[in-house]
Design a protein around this motif. Structure first.
Motif, mmCIF file in Angstrom:
data_model
loop_
_atom_site.group_PDB
_atom_site.id
_atom_site.type_symbol
_atom_site.label_atom_id
_atom_site.label_comp_id
_atom_site.label_asym_id
_atom_site.label_seq_id
_atom_site.Cartn_x
_atom_site.Cartn_y
_atom_site.Cartn_z
ATOM 1 N N TYR A 34 134.926 92.632 -18.992
ATOM 2 C CA TYR A 34 133.720 92.617 -19.817
ATOM 3 C C TYR A 34 133.362 91.189 -20.245
ATOM 4 O O TYR A 34 132.291 90.943 -20.771
ATOM 5 C CB TYR A 34 133.899 93.532 -21.035
ATOM 6 N N SER A 35 134.297 90.235 -20.054
ATOM 7 C CA SER A 35 133.945 88.825 -20.232
ATOM 8 C C SER A 35 134.634 88.041 -19.118
ATOM 9 O O SER A 35 135.671 88.467 -18.586
ATOM 10 C CB SER A 35 134.373 88.326 -21.613
ATOM 11 N N LYS A 36 134.046 86.892 -18.790
ATOM 12 C CA LYS A 36 134.508 86.146 -17.616
ATOM 13 C C LYS A 36 135.949 85.652 -17.802
ATOM 14 O O LYS A 36 136.726 85.608 -16.851
ATOM 15 C CB LYS A 36 133.553 84.960 -17.402
ATOM 16 N N GLN A 37 136.243 85.304 -19.040
ATOM 17 C CA GLN A 37 137.558 84.698 -19.305
ATOM 18 C C GLN A 37 138.692 85.734 -19.252
ATOM 19 O O GLN A 37 139.828 85.396 -18.947
ATOM 20 C CB GLN A 37 137.568 84.032 -20.684
ATOM 21 N N ILE A 38 138.369 86.983 -19.617
ATOM 22 C CA ILE A 38 139.444 87.979 -19.718
ATOM 23 C C ILE A 38 139.230 89.113 -18.719
ATOM 24 O O ILE A 38 138.626 90.134 -19.042
ATOM 25 C CB ILE A 38 139.516 88.552 -21.158
#
Lengths: 213, 228
Positions: free
Chosen positions: A12-16
């Motif tokens: 749901y987010s690029k980092q995670i």
């Protein structure tokens, strides 16, 4: 329908990134596939990953050897059905009105087939009630009916037995069995209930530590 | 032929999307309520204004001017203000509403073009309905509150005034609808979309509101009773 997923990462987010699939194959003969895992393991994320319906996805998904991308997406979506949470039903319409709408969106007309399914699920007395006024269990069944209304080749179900009583679970299970046998549909089901779908021959995808295998 | 046309129309995906979007908006009731409240406020303001217009007019140090330009100026300001409220309300409402549908639509075989056409059609329809209601109200006010209104004391006649206002309103409807659609489909984060839209409304698009130019023009007008 053959599905092949390789080197797929989603989140749901690029980092995670929360789900990684190195390689996953579902063949024509896998009629019922259960996605199993603990709560928060990523079962729903895995279902959404099949059509890249997540904010961040990378990797390749092939349906019958056709790569899922912006160009092929419409054609592929036409042959898939979804009963996720929330479902596809619109609350201020009745089931019949919802079915008429989806009939036009998918450009199909399977009135007799729908009548059989409604009869099989014993849902006749609820078809003219607004979906918002149905109980949670009945609403799930309404969502299920909508998801198969266009006779898709593959149907994705997210916790289909949630909120259902034993009798309704049996009806749902027998309907899925009937659809697998007579309509050659395939079902990808995310569930953490081990007691259901025992009467069906299933393939199991396990999700653990953010990996599907 | 007629049957064929009807068939194409009712089977069209866009038409059915429009039908379902409209159907889903039972909150349209709140929009109508909002418009009704505005109309009531307007009625009270205008009634008060009609009774006291001489007083108001003299306060502006223009006692020798004919009242007609001032009456139109007042109505134009009202028209502009009502459109500012409408713009803020409808833009935020629509972005908020569409945000809830994005996930569901990503699962359906609805093309981007179908989606844009349906959204644009509904949005422009809302605008046209609102424009029709407000202009009808302006016309009724002119007739009922100011029966002695003399068009000869204005630099334009009734037809020209309404032609001007309708043109202004249509430009506004198109600009606002396009802005919302572009932002809706380009920026996925709806909080950022709303902030950008509010910025556009308050900073950049001040001049697109209906009657803005009319107000500028009327502010300079004073047809003197003694010169005429």
């Amino acid at each position: 329908m053959n599905v092949h997923i390789e080197n797929f990462t989603a989140g749901y987010s690029k980092q995670i990134p929360i789900l990684f699939i190195e390689e996953l194959r579902i063949s024509d003969s896998d009629k019922v596939v259960l996605i199993k895992g603990k709560n928060s393991a990523g079962k729903t994320t895995c279902l959404n990953s099949f059509i890249k319906a997540l904010p961040f996805c990378s990797g390749h998904i092939y349906y019958n050897n056709i790569l899922l991308n912006n160009k092929s997406r419409m054609a592929i979506l036409n042959s898939l059905g979804f009963c996720l949470i929330p479902g596809l039903s619109y609350g201020n319409m009745t089931l019949l009105e919802n079915l008429s709408l989806y009939k036009l969106i998918y450009r199909t007309n399977f009135n007799q087939f729908m009548e059989e399914i409604i009869h099989q699920l014993d849902f006749h007395e609820f078809i003219n009630q607004k979906c918002d006024s149905l109980s949670l269990g009945k609403r799930r069944i309404a969502d299920f009916i909508i998801s198969i209304s266009h006779k898709p080749q593959m149907v994705f179900l997210d916790e289909p037995t949630a909120h259902l009583d034993k009798e309704s679970i049996n009806l749902l299970e027998s309907t899925i069995g009937h659809l697998v046998a007579n309509e050659e549909m395939q079902f990808i089901i995310a569930t953490n209930d081990d007691t259901n779908f025992k009467s069906l021959e299933v393939k199991i995808i396990q999700i653990k530590d953010g990996r599907a295998f | 032929m007629e049957g064929l046309f009807k068939n194409i129309f009712t089977q069209s995906k866009c038409w059915n999307l429009i039908k379902y979007f409209s159907r889903k908006q039972n909150r349209i009731f709140y929009v109508l309520l909002f418009i009704s409240i505005l109309l009531c406020i307007n009625y009270l303001v205008c009634r008060d204004f009609r009774l006291n217009w001489k007083f108001n007019y003299e306060l502006k140090d223009a006692a020798n001017c004919y009242p007609e330009p001032y009456i139109i100026l007042k109505l134009s300001r009202f028209l502009k203000n009502i459109f500012i409220y409408f713009c803020v309300f409808i833009n935020i409402y629509w972005i908020h509403l569409r945000n809830g549908e994005v996930k569901k639509e990503s699962l359906l075989p609805i093309s981007l073009l179908d989606n844009i056409i349906s959204n644009f059609s509904i949005f422009i329809f809302f605008h046209l309905l609102f424009i029709f209601l407000v202009l009808l109200l302006v016309k009724i006010e002119l007739f009922t509150f100011f029966p002695t209104f003399d068009w000869q004391n204005l630099t334009m006649n009734e037809f020209e005034l309404f032609q001007f206002l309708i043109f202004d309103c249509l430009i506004f409807a198109l600009v606002n609808s396009f802005s919302v659609l572009i932002i809706l489909f380009i920026i996925p984060n709806y909080k950022i979309s709303m902030q950008i839209l509010l910025l556009i409304v308050f900073v950049f698009s001040k001049n697109i509101f209906p009657a803005e130019n009319l107000i500028k023009d009327l502010n300079k007008q004073c047809i003197n009773k003694f010169e005429k």
